[in-house]
Design a protein around this motif. Structure first.
Motif, PDB file in Angstrom:
ATOM      1  N   SER A  90       1.086  -0.965  -0.017  1.00  0.00           N
ATOM      2  CA  SER A  90       0.079   0.096   0.245  1.00  0.00           C
ATOM      3  C   SER A  90       0.726   1.728   0.340  1.00  0.00           C
ATOM      4  O   SER A  90       2.177   1.435   0.280  1.00  0.00           O
ATOM      5  CB  SER A  90      -1.162  -0.249   0.958  1.00  0.00           C
ATOM      6  N   PRO A  91       0.467   2.311  -0.874  1.00  0.00           N
ATOM      7  CA  PRO A  91       1.245   3.294  -0.509  1.00  0.00           C
ATOM      8  C   PRO A  91       1.701   4.033   0.257  1.00  0.00           C
ATOM      9  O   PRO A  91       2.203   4.990   0.892  1.00  0.00           O
ATOM     10  CB  PRO A  91       0.590   3.909  -1.901  1.00  0.00           C
ATOM     11  N   ASP A  92       0.766   3.406   1.930  1.00  0.00           N
ATOM     12  CA  ASP A  92       0.210   4.333   3.186  1.00  0.00           C
ATOM     13  C   ASP A  92       1.468   3.180   3.878  1.00  0.00           C
ATOM     14  O   ASP A  92       2.033   3.619   4.738  1.00  0.00           O
ATOM     15  CB  ASP A  92      -0.435   4.583   3.580  1.00  0.00           C
ATOM     16  N   GLY A  93       2.646   2.382   3.414  1.00  0.00           N
ATOM     17  CA  GLY A  93       3.733   1.919   3.927  1.00  0.00           C
ATOM     18  C   GLY A  93       4.555   2.307   4.589  1.00  0.00           C
ATOM     19  O   GLY A  93       4.857   3.517   3.646  1.00  0.00           O
ATOM     20  N   GLU A  94       5.245   1.183   4.971  1.00  0.00           N
ATOM     21  CA  GLU A  94       6.918   1.757   5.079  1.00  0.00           C
ATOM     22  C   GLU A  94       7.791   2.198   3.532  1.00  0.00           C
ATOM     23  O   GLU A  94       7.568   0.801   3.130  1.00  0.00           O
ATOM     24  CB  GLU A  94       7.208   0.596   6.176  1.00  0.00           C
ATOM     25  N   LEU A  95       8.212   2.322   3.646  1.00  0.00           N
ATOM     26  CA  LEU A  95       8.891   2.161   2.504  1.00  0.00           C
ATOM     27  C   LEU A  95      10.402   1.324   2.444  1.00  0.00           C
ATOM     28  O   LEU A  95      10.586   0.825   3.069  1.00  0.00           O
ATOM     29  CB  LEU A  95       9.839   3.737   1.754  1.00  0.00           C
ATOM     30  N   TRP A  96       9.706   0.148   1.429  1.00  0.00           N
ATOM     31  CA  TRP A  96      10.783  -0.854   0.999  1.00  0.00           C
ATOM     32  C   TRP A  96      12.112  -0.400   0.740  1.00  0.00           C
ATOM     33  O   TRP A  96      12.013   0.598  -0.060  1.00  0.00           O
ATOM     34  CB  TRP A  96      10.117  -1.971  -0.329  1.00  0.00           C
ATOM     35  N   ASN A  97      13.020  -0.775   1.138  1.00  0.00           N
ATOM     36  CA  ASN A  97      14.978  -0.584   0.495  1.00  0.00           C
ATOM     37  C   ASN A  97      15.122  -1.262   1.275  1.00  0.00           C
ATOM     38  O   ASN A  97      14.809  -2.909   1.470  1.00  0.00           O
ATOM     39  CB  ASN A  97      15.248   0.168   1.623  1.00  0.00           C
ATOM     40  N   GLN A  98      16.588  -1.868   0.401  1.00  0.00           N
ATOM     41  CA  GLN A  98      17.858  -3.143   0.412  1.00  0.00           C
ATOM     42  C   GLN A  98      17.492  -3.522   2.311  1.00  0.00           C
ATOM     43  O   GLN A  98      18.302  -4.738   2.726  1.00  0.00           O
ATOM     44  CB  GLN A  98      19.034  -2.761   0.372  1.00  0.00           C
TER      45      GLN A  98
END
Ligand code: 6GU
Length: 233
Positions: free
Chosen positions: A87-95
């Motif tokens: 969802s766009p209101d989730g935590e930003l995905w990163n490595q």
């Protein structure tokens, strides 16, 4: 590792997870990906899985019952480490998040669609909410494919050269340095001399300084984090 993806648009996941490195990871038994069509758990024979939102307003909401049935039937078979909602209101995905999830055994990814899913499912079942960036997609399927790809390529044995995941951009907190292959000269542009020198210590130093310079110029946010981390050691 096993990833179960629950979606109303299974066809969107056909391509990205059935080719190249991810297909090889599945063939070799490193990863299993199961696509679950939410409509198999529909409320009625019309295949209903969504409804208008209470309070009015445009856009449909995925309903509690089909989602709960789909998740419960998976959980009856095995235990899950995470239930991820895209969802766009989730935590930003990163490595860093990809590294952490690559250590899990079983995960469910619930693809958001339309206006999203009933808030009660988020409260009851979802353990982690993930966004892949500050823009809006039509649904969570492409995000689920990106999340799955970035996790699976980290599983030991998936990449041919075990080292290559360790030298990725971001893996040491920096962007990757430039790379070159043959020919040594192309349209008058020469490959940096040091790479042809055979001196591996010098080559390593050059790559490190290029990675630092590139990160400083292009991603000052990442560079500052890296700089603070290396000063602290
Ligand atoms: Cl995970 N889903 C949707 N629908 N839009 C997004 C997203 C996810 N991440 C960024 N935009």
């Amino acid at each position: 590792m096993r990833i179960d993806i629950i979606t109303v648009q299974p066809a969107l996941l056909d391509g990205p997870l059935n080719h190249s490195m991810i297909q090889r990871a599945k063939d070799k038994g490193f990863a299993e990906i199961h696509i679950i069509n939410l409509r198999d758990y529909a409320l009625n024979r019309y295949g209903q899985v969504d409804d208008y939102q209470f309070g009015g307003g445009a856009g449909m909401v995925l309903m509690c019952e089909p989602l709960a049935k789909a998740i419960d039937s998976l959980k009856a078979e095995r235990s899950y480490d995470e239930v991820i909602y895209t969802s766009p209101d989730g935590e930003l995905w990163n490595q860093k998040a990809a590294n952490a999830l690559s250590l899990k055994n079983n995960i469910i990814i619930l693809c958001g669609h339309y206006k999203g899913i009933d808030e009660r499912i988020r409260n009851l079942y979802v353990t982690k909410e993930v966004s892949i960036g500050d823009y809006v997609l039509t649904g969570g399927e492409l995000a689920a494919a990106i999340i799955s790809d970035s996790i699976i390529r980290l599983l030991p044995g998936v990449l041919g050269n075990e080292e290559s995941a360790l030298t990725d951009s971001f893996q040491d907190g920096l962007l990757a340095p430039p790379v070159y292959t043959r020919p040594a000269e192309f349209r008058g542009m020469k490959v940096p001399e040091v790479l042809l020198s055979g001196n591996f210590k010098l080559i390593e130093e050059w790559r490190m300084s290029q990675a630092e310079q590139r990160t400083r110029e292009r991603r000052p946010d990442i560079y500052n984090q890296y700089y603070n981390d290396t000063q602290a050691h």
